[in-house]
Design an enzyme around this catalytic site. Structure first.
Site, PDB file in Angstrom:
ATOM      1  N   ASP A   1      -8.024  -5.151  -0.018  1.00 49.18           N
ATOM      2  CA  ASP A   1      -8.513  -5.978  -1.112  1.00 49.18           C
ATOM      3  C   ASP A   1      -8.270  -7.456  -0.900  1.00 49.18           C
ATOM      4  OD1 ASP A   1      -9.491  -3.946  -2.863  1.00 49.18           O
ATOM      5  OD2 ASP A   1      -7.412  -3.312  -3.042  1.00 49.18           O
TER       6      ASP A   1
ATOM      7  N   HIS B   1       0.853  -1.185   0.000  1.00 49.95           N
ATOM      8  CA  HIS B   1       0.000   0.000   0.000  1.00 49.95           C
ATOM      9  C   HIS B   1       0.883   1.227   0.000  1.00 49.95           C
ATOM     10  CE1 HIS B   1      -3.173   2.800   1.143  1.00 49.95           C
ATOM     11  NE2 HIS B   1      -4.001   1.876   0.719  1.00 49.95           N
TER      12      HIS B   1
HETATM   13  N1  COA Z   1       4.018  -7.823  -4.111  1.00 47.97           N
HETATM   14  C1  COA Z   1       5.355  -7.915  -4.136  1.00 47.97           C
HETATM   15  N2  COA Z   1       6.184  -6.851  -4.006  1.00 47.97           N
HETATM   16  C2  COA Z   1       5.621  -5.656  -3.870  1.00 47.97           C
HETATM   17  C3  COA Z   1       4.238  -5.503  -3.820  1.00 47.97           C
HETATM   18  C4  COA Z   1       3.428  -6.647  -3.961  1.00 47.97           C
HETATM   19  N3  COA Z   1       2.104  -6.563  -3.951  1.00 47.97           N
HETATM   20  N4  COA Z   1       3.952  -4.185  -3.664  1.00 47.97           N
HETATM   21  C5  COA Z   1       5.115  -3.538  -3.612  1.00 47.97           C
HETATM   22  N5  COA Z   1       6.132  -4.424  -3.742  1.00 47.97           N
HETATM   23  C6  COA Z   1       7.555  -4.108  -3.727  1.00 47.97           C
HETATM   24  C7  COA Z   1       7.954  -3.488  -5.047  1.00 47.97           C
HETATM   25  O1  COA Z   1       8.339  -4.480  -5.992  1.00 47.97           O
HETATM   26  C8  COA Z   1       9.091  -2.608  -4.609  1.00 47.97           C
HETATM   27  O2  COA Z   1      10.215  -3.450  -4.394  1.00 47.97           O
HETATM   28  P1  COA Z   1      11.718  -2.917  -4.705  1.00 47.97           P
HETATM   29  O3  COA Z   1      11.893  -1.732  -3.786  1.00 47.97           O
HETATM   30  O4  COA Z   1      12.561  -4.094  -4.398  1.00 47.97           O
HETATM   31  O5  COA Z   1      11.691  -2.532  -6.157  1.00 47.97           O
HETATM   32  C9  COA Z   1       8.662  -2.091  -3.237  1.00 47.97           C
HETATM   33  O6  COA Z   1       7.752  -3.095  -2.752  1.00 47.97           O
HETATM   34  C10 COA Z   1       7.956  -0.760  -3.283  1.00 47.97           C
HETATM   35  O7  COA Z   1       6.938  -0.795  -4.264  1.00 47.97           O
HETATM   36  P2  COA Z   1       6.297   0.501  -4.950  1.00 47.97           P
HETATM   37  O8  COA Z   1       5.543   0.111  -6.183  1.00 47.97           O
HETATM   38  O9  COA Z   1       7.340   1.556  -5.082  1.00 47.97           O
HETATM   39  O10 COA Z   1       5.290   0.984  -3.843  1.00 47.97           O
HETATM   40  P3  COA Z   1       4.070   1.933  -4.081  1.00 47.97           P
HETATM   41  O11 COA Z   1       3.808   2.603  -2.793  1.00 47.97           O
HETATM   42  O12 COA Z   1       4.232   2.786  -5.273  1.00 47.97           O
HETATM   43  O13 COA Z   1       2.911   0.880  -4.470  1.00 47.97           O
HETATM   44  C11 COA Z   1       0.988  -0.370  -4.648  1.00 47.97           C
HETATM   45  C12 COA Z   1       1.769   0.637  -3.808  1.00 47.97           C
HETATM   46  C13 COA Z   1      -0.378  -0.584  -4.015  1.00 47.97           C
HETATM   47  C14 COA Z   1       0.775   0.172  -6.059  1.00 47.97           C
HETATM   48  C15 COA Z   1       1.780  -1.681  -4.733  1.00 47.97           C
HETATM   49  O14 COA Z   1       2.020  -2.186  -3.433  1.00 47.97           O
HETATM   50  C16 COA Z   1       1.075  -2.764  -5.569  1.00 47.97           C
HETATM   51  O15 COA Z   1       1.226  -2.789  -6.793  1.00 47.97           O
HETATM   52  N6  COA Z   1       0.320  -3.692  -4.923  1.00 47.97           N
HETATM   53  C17 COA Z   1      -0.420  -4.698  -5.618  1.00 47.97           C
HETATM   54  C18 COA Z   1      -1.753  -4.146  -6.112  1.00 47.97           C
HETATM   55  C19 COA Z   1      -2.738  -3.901  -4.992  1.00 47.97           C
HETATM   56  O16 COA Z   1      -2.975  -4.767  -4.163  1.00 47.97           O
HETATM   57  N7  COA Z   1      -3.353  -2.716  -5.013  1.00 47.97           N
HETATM   58  C20 COA Z   1      -4.387  -2.343  -4.051  1.00 47.97           C
HETATM   59  C21 COA Z   1      -3.969  -1.195  -3.209  1.00 47.97           C
HETATM   60  S1  COA Z   1      -5.171  -0.883  -1.952  1.00 47.97           S
END
Ligand code: COA
Length: 382
Positions: free
Chosen positions: A319, A265
């Site tokens: 979710d 998140h």
């Molecule tokens: N599974 C595995 N690794 C994950 C992850 C997941 N669901 N979410 C984040 N990470 C990892 C990323 O690969 C990244 O790793 P790195 O630093 O080694 O490259 C790190 O965690 C940070 O991720 P980042 O995308 O920069 O974080 P963010 O704050 O921008 O992203 C989300 C937040 C929600 C977009 C992201 O966690 C995600 O894509 N989750 C899955 C989709 C989801 O469940 N969305 C609903 C949100 S309520």
């Protein structure tokens, strides 16, 4: 002249930008706290109803019995759709995805609302009530339309959750199922400046209208990085299929550096408090409805992810367990995100009303990284 204080700063994703003030929901991502108007989400999920929570968000206080009754009956009086909307539903291809259908139908509601462009606060709240009240009939009856079933009109003696499930299934839900949906509606109702709320605010800040703002928000919520994640979680569970495939599936995904849906998140770096409540709730529901295996698979994924990535601040989000909850109450997977819409309309409308009370056009800037002084080459010469 640009002063140092007014110097714009590049902040991709706006993660470090506070774009406005709000008195609706408070999130402490480090400690896993979510409050609506100061009240802990857990207390609301246990004791409140979705209708009461929307009143709380819009009026910044819990209603008295009389206020709640008046608010809830105002919503119930708006459950039914304008006559033309039943025809509009019939024009949508039965193959359409429910989120596309819902975005179109919510937009179409404006066409028969004479108050659509009335910007007064009272008219905006009335439109908020209409949007909240009519979304269940739109979602349930689009589902009936695509399945070749006759429409069912909303029953104004029922709560939003029960009225929706009655239209969807053609029979009143059990108390457990209605409570399960009501809890999900409470937990999804508001969440600070998430992407769809922000999108709604960008629209309303131009002094457009409530229908346009909510339509914008629905399009934004649809994405798998936002509201669409609950559907992705269910697809993942279906793909995994059985308990002994959970571990290799998740480990391979992590090895390939792919995201596991329903985890992580932007704000929560601790356990999402909505997921904590839903985890317990989903277990009870799984027992009641005999869907124990799915729940056990989810728990196993949660454990594996905990060992692998909790140290990076990645935990289940709302979710993750809402997917199994929706599945247990018999919803088709592509109706999961529309449930999020049904609930979040409460948050979107509340934030729009808040924005309009002290409006400033939302218009950030970008850093230009293209060329300068480039020559215009006539088309024949390119
Ligand atoms: N599974 C595995 N690794 C994950 C992850 C997941 N669901 N979410 C984040 N990470 C990892 C990323 O690969 C990244 O790793 P790195 O630093 O080694 O490259 C790190 O965690 C940070 O991720 P980042 O995308 O920069 O974080 P963010 O704050 O921008 O992203 C989300 C937040 C929600 C977009 C992201 O966690 C995600 O894509 N989750 C899955 C989709 C989801 O469940 N969305 C609903 C949100 S309520």
């Amino acid at each position: 002249m640009t002063t140092a204080a007014s110097m714009p700063v590049l902040d991709k994703g706006l993660a470090n930008t506070i774009a406005a003030e709000s008195a609706m929901s408070f999130i402490d991502g480090q400690n896993g706290i979510l409050e609506y108007v100061g009240i802990d989400i857990d207390a609301l999920a246990r004791n409140s109803t979705f209708e009461e929570v929307v009143y709380l968000l819009w009026h910044r206080k819990l209603p008295t019995r009389g206020e709640l009754d008046a608010f809830a009956s105002g919503i119930r009086a708006e459950y039914d759709l304008p006559e033309v909307m039943w025809d509009v539903i019939k024009t949508i291809p039965t193959s359409a995805a429910p989120m596309h259908a819902l975005r179109t139908l919510v937009s179409a509601l404006a066409l028969s609302d004479p108050e659509a462009d009335d910007p007064s606060p009272a008219a905006n709240e009335r439109k908020g009530v209409r949007l909240l009240a009519k979304a269940p009939a739109l979602i349930a009856n689009f589902d009936r339309h695509r399945k070749g079933r006759d429409f069912i009109k909303p029953d104004s003696s029922l709560s939003i959750a029960s009225a929706f499930l009655t239209m969807l299934n053609g029979q009143e839900p059990t108390e457990t199922m209605a409570k399960a949906l009501d809890v999900c509606l409470i937990l999804h109702a508001d969440h600070g400046f998430n992407a769809s709320t922000f999108a709604a605010l960008v629209t309303i800040s131009t002094l457009s209208d409530m229908y346009s703002a909510v339509t914008t928000a629905i399009g934004t919520l649809k994405g798998p990085l936002h509201g669409g994640a609950n559907e992705a979680v269910m697809h993942m569970l279906t793909e995994i299929g059985q308990m002994d495939r959970v571990e290799p599936y998740i480990r391979e995904k992590l090895d390939r550096k792919e995201r596991v849906m329903g985890f992580g998140h932007r704000v929560y770096k601790a356990y999402d408090p909505r997921a904590s409540y839903l985890k317990t709730f989903a277990e009870r529901l799984a027992e009641d409805t005999g869907n124990r295996e799915l729940y056990e698979m989810s728990r196993r994924i949660d454990q594996i992810m905990h060992e692998a990535v909790a140290a990076k601040g990645i935990h289940p989000n709302v979710d993750f367990y809402s997917a199994t909850t929706y599945y247990s109450i018999g919803l088709d997977i592509d109706l999961f995100t529309p449930m999020f819409v049904m609930s979040r309309i409460g948050g979107w409308v509340g934030h729009c009303i808040e924005q309009l009370a002290d409006n400033k056009l939302i218009r950030p800037r970008c850093e230009y990284i293209g060329p300068h002084e480039a020559a215009y080459v006539p088309i024949e010469g390119r």
